[in-house]
Structures are given as structure tokens and as C-alpha cells.
Design a protein around this motif. Structure first.
Motif, PDB file in Angstrom:
ATOM      1  N   THR A 193      28.610  31.680  47.304  1.00 49.40           N
ATOM      2  CA  THR A 193      27.744  31.410  46.567  1.00 49.40           C
ATOM      3  C   THR A 193      26.478  32.030  47.071  1.00 49.40           C
ATOM      4  OG1 THR A 193      29.029  29.869  45.326  1.00 49.40           O
ATOM      5  CG2 THR A 193      26.543  29.403  44.594  1.00 49.40           C
ATOM      6  N   ARG A 196      26.409  35.390  47.346  1.00 45.72           N
ATOM      7  CA  ARG A 196      25.977  36.239  45.321  1.00 45.72           C
ATOM      8  C   ARG A 196      24.298  35.528  44.709  1.00 45.72           C
ATOM      9  NH1 ARG A 196      30.188  34.177  40.961  1.00 45.72           N
ATOM     10  NH2 ARG A 196      28.476  35.873  40.443  1.00 45.72           N
ATOM     11  N   TYR A 455      31.744  26.846  40.090  1.00 43.74           N
ATOM     12  CA  TYR A 455      31.323  27.680  39.504  1.00 43.74           C
ATOM     13  C   TYR A 455      29.622  27.233  38.797  1.00 43.74           C
ATOM     14  CZ  TYR A 455      35.646  29.613  39.413  1.00 43.74           C
ATOM     15  OH  TYR A 455      36.995  29.546  39.585  1.00 43.74           O
ATOM     16  N   GLU A 494      33.650  37.666  42.431  1.00 45.40           N
ATOM     17  CA  GLU A 494      33.248  37.321  43.418  1.00 45.40           C
ATOM     18  C   GLU A 494      33.887  37.907  44.497  1.00 45.40           C
ATOM     19  OE1 GLU A 494      33.738  31.874  41.818  1.00 45.40           O
ATOM     20  OE2 GLU A 494      35.022  33.003  42.486  1.00 45.40           O
ATOM     21  N   ARG A 506      38.616  31.801  47.945  1.00 51.73           N
ATOM     22  CA  ARG A 506      38.201  31.552  46.470  1.00 51.73           C
ATOM     23  C   ARG A 506      39.121  30.624  46.284  1.00 51.73           C
ATOM     24  NH1 ARG A 506      36.481  34.811  49.127  1.00 51.73           N
ATOM     25  NH2 ARG A 506      35.746  37.023  48.020  1.00 51.73           N
TER      26      ARG A 506
END
Ligand SMILES: Cc1cc2nc3c(=O)[nH]c(=O)nc-3n(C[C@H](O)[C@H](O)[C@H](O)COP(=O)(O)OP(=O)(O)OC[C@H]3O[C@@H](n4cnc5c(N)ncnc54)[C@H](O)[C@@H]3O)c2cc1C
Length: 583
Positions: A193, A196, A455, A494, A506
Motif C-alpha cells: 500500500t 501504491r 483495502y 496490486e 496479497r
């Protein structure tokens, strides 16, 4: 290719969404080939990902290259705690504890409340008279340094009360107890994360992209040569500064750069076991003293994570293996306090990780903390290593500061203490709406909450997949904790490229189910194929490679020592076909 994710159909780079799909992968390669960056970051663990985010949010152009998968090194294999580090209190390192507690608080409240959660630990007291005031004084300090800001402070318990909280403990294993709070996160998910979020702010984030050489102009490092570990193609990437954030691989990269490092990193192995929740009846985690360190029993959904060990490791850095002796040590340690001992058959999963510990360093090293070191090892090359997961954000800021002399123009100060990670914004409101959301999508509120905690507000992207393809709301066969939509999302958004990425990072199917992912490997590969365009032969290869890995790990875990375990583990093939072996 598929219409399920849109990733393949829309080849335009969509960095604003922080998406890491095939389209972004292709666009990222074009950018690596053609742009000149302020910074190239080597290593997609939590430190490298943190550096990419720190740099991007200071307004710098940045590329992050990771040889394998995000968090595939140490950053998916930790104890998963954001903690102040009680042992530093004993060593009177108050500054370190305060810093780590500040980070813990930031994660819990502002930066990643969807991923980082409070967790309680019971410290069983074993000595009468002196131990309780000693522990109380330490925890009082802990609480006053920020340890009790958004979580409860220490609570003292009689033996009877401690046993009510943790009935699994043997009556004679304690004379009383103290409960305190720290925080926990799925480390692989958190690191991904962070990466990202860096992509969301414009960073190129590219996995399966290995640094195989350094570009130089006289003694100045001017970039790196990278290799695509999927197809073997190579390109030069030019940058004002290169940051070596490769954890236990720091020395290897330093050698590759041709220069001398300012510090060395040694690897220390830590092994954890995963056991079912019902094998230890307790409403709290446990922290136990061992002769040399501490042992944690950490709540993890329907499981407990128990660990860890601490032994030198000089073998394969990518695939450290647990031995029979490591597993016996962890079992013996925890069984010393349990009324019903754990046995080998209780073990659902095992994982081993390598701590990047600082070793030799020379006088010029700017060691900003006892825990981590940063050095500008050559003009244009900065190395950072050591530290712990909890303080990655501080390390990242230090690394970018150290690179500043190599960058044209003034570099803005770090602002990542004000940058929530992807999915954090709106998370709390969605938690309040969990019933409505669940009803709208035909999902049980418990499942909905589980998705929100993985998420955050990006859950809408996962739910969209299921809205257009309702069959994706079915659980993964043999791994019902996960929805099929999550597998598709792992690939479309992802950055997962191989079955291993999905089953071990994941999702945590590889450690949460006794079949370790083998039972659902074919179904998961078929779901991944819909986005990645895999034919049947490719799906078979992925399943074969993954099952060979599981078999090698199981085999290594029966071996008596590191050398034998390493030989068994390294016999399994690599998922990434064009990865260059270490020299
Ligand atoms: C058993 C154990 C328990 C721990 N528990 C905790 C805890 O509870 N709390 C805590 O705060 N800390 C904990 N830690 C420490 C923490 O996990 C580490 O400090 C942290 O994850 C290190 O991150 P990193 O980014 O430096 O390294 P890594 O995560 O290892 O990342 C380095 C990356 O560099 C990549 N790389 C290597 N060579 C190349 C190349 N040539 N080209 C491109 N990429 C390359 C690797 O593939 C790897 O992904 C624990 C560590 C261990 C081992």
C-alpha cells in the motif's frame, strides 16, 4: 484479454489511482527507458517503498525498482508489530522508544487506520515482589511517551484475573500479569500500500525489475542498469541519485556498484509459526521472556503467530528456511507456559525472515539512530539499512535528506506524516456504513469489515469487480477467508505477477491453511489468468513452480540445520524466470 479488471484493455498509465497492473507495468518500462529521474530507489521493501513515497510527495521524480515482488524480502516476514520496543526501555534508549511510539500512533490514527490495529499483550509475571513494580515503572514510561494515547494504558492483573484473560496458561506459569497495548499490521499489505501510494503521487513502481549494474561518470553514480525478470530485456535508467534500500542485500548491491560501503549489513534469521486460534484459548496476545530475548504469541484473525528465533544466517538471502530445530525451539518456548502444549501437527504455517542488522561501519557513517544507518557512499549513491519496520517513515525521510546534495535545486522537507496511505481517507465512515454496504453487495457485514480492513476506501474497486461479475463474490475454494474478486484485484491493481505473489503476500493463504495454498493453486491461477492472459500451459507452470516451493519448504523444515535446510529450499525453481542469480 479480460474485461474483468480493465487493466489490460486500458494501456494508459493511470498513476492517479495508484494502480499497479499490466498497463502501468508497460508504461513504467517506457518511463524508465526515456526519463531522467531525480531518484532511483532500489528495493521494494518497506524502506524503499517509503523512500519512493517520501520523495514523490516532496515533488521529486522517482522510480522504484524491485527485483522480485513488493515486500518479498524481510518486509513480509516480520512479527508484524508497530511497537515502541519495550527492550529499548531496559537499555535506556528513550529517544528510540519515543520515536517508534510516535510512528505507531501516526499509523493507527492518521496514515493507515485501515491497516494498523491495536493489539493487546499479557506479560505474565513470574517473580513475586520485585517484578511487578519493575514492569509497572517501564510501562508507565511507555504509556507516558505516547504509548497510551489512542490505546488503553497498562492494566495490572492478579493471577486469577490473568488466567481469566488467558485460560490457556498453566496456573504455575505466572504469579500475576500486566496487560499493555501495541499495534499490528499485515506487513506485506502495508508495504504494497505504501508503494501504491507512491505510484498515486507519480512514482514509477516496477516489480520483477532487478538492478544488474550501476552507471558511472568518473566516480559519480549516474543511474542503474535494470533487467526485466519476466522477459530478460534490459535498459539503463538515469538519475541524479540512486538509493540502495535493499536490506540484507545492501552489501551485494554495494559490491555491484564497485565502491566501498560505509557500513555492512549482516542477516539474522527469525522464524515464526502459525497455529489455529482455538489451540491457545486467550483473549489477548502474550509476550514471554526467553533466556536471550522475548517470544510473542500474536493474534492473527483465526490464528496465532508465535515467534521468533534469532540466529546468524549466511546462506540464500531470498529464501531463508526454517529448520526442525528452529520449529522445536519456538514450540518448546511457548509450551513452557501452556497448559495444553502445542504439537507439530498443530502448525498451519511456518515462515522465516532475515533481520538486516548493522555490522561494521567506518567513522564517516552518519548513523542517525542506534537502529539504522544512512551514508552517501559515493557522489550520487546513498545507502540506508538497519532499523525496524515501525520506523520506516523516519528512515525514508533520512535517506532522501542524505541524497539532497546530489539533487538540482532545493528539496522540500518530508511531509509523509501528513500523507494518509491509499485507502485511509474515508475508512472510518465506511466502517460505520458496513451493514448498508454489505446489504448492497450481498456480503455479510463481517466479510465487509474484513475487506475494509484490507483495502480501506479502495474497497470500492474490489466491490466493482464483483458487481460486474457476481461470481467473483464467491470465496476462493479451500481458502474461504478470501473472495475470488480479491485474487483478480491483486493482479489488476496490486502488482501481483505470479501465483506465489498472490498466495504468499496479497493473501496469506500460504501460512493460514495447512495445505499452504496447494489445494487452491489451480483455481487461483485460473483467476489470475483472466487478467494476465495466461494460457493453460502457463497456468500449469505457475502451479508446478508454486507446489515445488511448498514441497521444498516442507522438506527444509524437517532438516536438522541451516545448511541442510537451505540445500532443500534452494532446490526449488524461482517464480521469476529471468532473475539473475546473485554473483
Ligand atoms: C523475524 C523478524 C521479525 C521482525 N519483527 C518486526 C516487528 O515486529 N516490528 C518491526 O518494527 N520490525 C520488525 N522486524 C524488522 C523489519 O521487518 C525490517 O527492518 C524491515 O522489514 C526491513 O525492510 P527493508 O525494506 O529494509 O528490507 P526488505 O524488505 O528485505 O527489502 C529489500 C528489497 O530489496 C530487493 N532487492 C534486493 N536486490 C535487489 C536488486 N538487485 N534489484 C532490485 N531489488 C533488489 C529485495 O528483493 C527486497 O524486496 C522484524 C524482522 C524479522 C526478520
Amino acid at each position: 484479454m479480460s474485461d474483468r479488471s480493465g487493466a489490460v484493455q486500458d494501456p494508459l498509465w493511470s498513476g492517479a489511482a495508484g494502480r499497479l497492473g499490466l498497463g502501468e507495468r508497460e508504461a513504467g518500462w517506457q518511463r524508465l527507458r526515456t526519463e531522467r529521474f531525480d531518484l532511483v530507489v532500489i528495493g521494494g521493501g518497506v524502506v524503499g517503498s517509503g523512500v519512493a513515497l517520501d520523495a514523490a510527495t516532496r515533488g521529486l521524480s522517482v522510480a522504484l525498482v524491485e527485483a522480485r515482488d513488493l515486500a518479498s524480502g524481510t518486509s513480509s516476514r516480520s512479527s508484524k508489530l508497530f511497537h515502541g520496543g519495550l527492550r529499548y526501555l531496559e537499555q535506556l534508549e528513550f529517544g528510540l522508544v519515543r520515536e517508534a511510539l510516535r510512528e505507531r500512533e501516526l499509523m493507527l490514527t492518521r496514515l493507515a487506520p485501515h491497516l494498523v490495529k491495536p493489539v493487546s499483550f499479557l506479560y505474565p509475571l513470574t517473580h513475586r515482589v520485585w517484578e511487578r513494580p519493575y514492569v509497572a515503572a517501564g510501562l508507565k514510561l511507555y504509556d507516558s511517551m505516547g504509548g497510551a494515547r489512542s490505546v488503553p494504558g497498562q492494566k495490572h492483573l492478579s493471577r486469577a484475573a490473568a488466567l481469566r484473560m488467558a485460560p490457556a496458561l498453566r496456573r504455575d506459569a505466572l504469579v500475576g500479569g500486566v496487560r499493555y497495548f501495541d499495534a499490528i499490521a499485515d506487513d506485506a499489505r502495508h508495504t504494497m500500500t505504501v508503494a501504491r501510494t507512491a505510484a498515486q503521487y507519480g512514482a514509477v513502481v516496477r516489480t520483477s525489475t532487478q538492478v544488474v549494474g550501476f552507471l558511472r561518470d568518473m566516480d559519480r553514480v549516474t543511474g542503474v542498469r535494470v533487467r526485466d525478470c519476466e522477459d530478460g530485456s534490459e535498459t539503463d535508467v538515469r538519475a541524479s541519485a540512486v538509493l540502495n534500500c535493499t536490506g540484507v542485500w545492501t552489501d551485494e548491491l554495494q559490491r555491484l556498484s564497485g565502491g566501498r560501503g560505509r557500513f555492512r549489513v549482516r542477516a539474522s534469521k527469525g522464524v515464526h509459526l502459525v497455529v489455529p486460534r482455538d489451540r491457545i484459548i486467550s483473549e489477548t496476545g502474550l509476550i514471554l521472556r526467553t533466556p536471550t530475548s522475548v517470544l510473542f504469541v500474536i493474534p492473527w484473525l483465526d490464528h496465532w503467530i508465535v515467534g521468533t528465533t534469532d540466529t546468524d544466517w549466511n546462506l540464500d538471502l531470498a529464501h531463508p528456511s526454517a529448520t526442525r530445530a528452529d520449529i522445536d525451539y519456538v514450540l518448546d518456548s511457548v509450551n513452557s507456559v501452556l497448559a495444553t502444549p502445542l504439537v507439530h501437527d498443530d502448525i498451519e504455517g511456518v515462515y522465516a525472515g532475515l533481520r538486516p542488522l548493522l555490522a561494521g561501519e567506518d567513522a564517516e557513517t552518519s548513523r542517525l539512530s542506534r537502529e539504522h544507518a544512512v551514508a552517501r557512499v559515493a557522489p550520487g549513491l546513498v545507502a540506508i539499512a538497519g532499523g525496524k519496520y515501525t520506523t520506516y517513515r523516519v528512515m525514508a525521510a533520512d535517506a532522501v535528506d542524505a541524497a539532497a546534495p546530489d539533487l538540482p535545486g532545493r528539496v522540500a522537507p518530508s511531509i509523509t506524516d501528513k500523507v494518509p496511505l491509499l485507502g485511509a481517507d474515508g475508512y472510518h465512515a465506511l466502517v460505520n456504513q458496513v451493514d448498508t454496504l454489505g446489504a448492497r453487495h450481498g456480503l455479510h457485514p463481517y466479510r465487509m469489515r474484513h475487506l475494509l480492513d484490507r483495502y480501506g476506501s479502495a474497497v470500492h474497486q474490489v466491490l466493482e469487480l464483483g458487481s460486474s461479475h457476481p461470481e467473483l463474490f464467491a470465496p476462493v475454494p479451500d481458502a474461504p477467508a478470501y473472495l475470488q474478486a480479491e485474487i483478480v484485484y491483486a493482479v489488476s491493481h496490486e502488482g501481483a505477477l505470479h501465483l506465489e505473489d498472490v498466495l504468499t503476500r496479497r493473501t496469506r493463504i500460504s501460512i493460514e491453511y495447512p495445505h499452504r495454498g496447494e489445494a487452491c493453486a489451480a483455481e487461483v491461477a485460473a483467476l489470475m489468468a483472466t487478467v494476465l492472459g495466461w494460457d493453460e500451459a502457463r497456468q500449469r507452470r505457475e502451479v508446478d513452480v508454486y507446489c515445488a516451493r511448498v514441497a521444498a519448504e516442507r522438506d527444509s523444515q524437517t532438516q536438522p540445520d541451516d545448511t541442510a535446510a537451505d540445500a532443500r529450499r534452494t532446490a526449488a525453481p524461482e517464480a521469476r524466470p529471468q532473475l539473475q542469480p546473485a554473483s
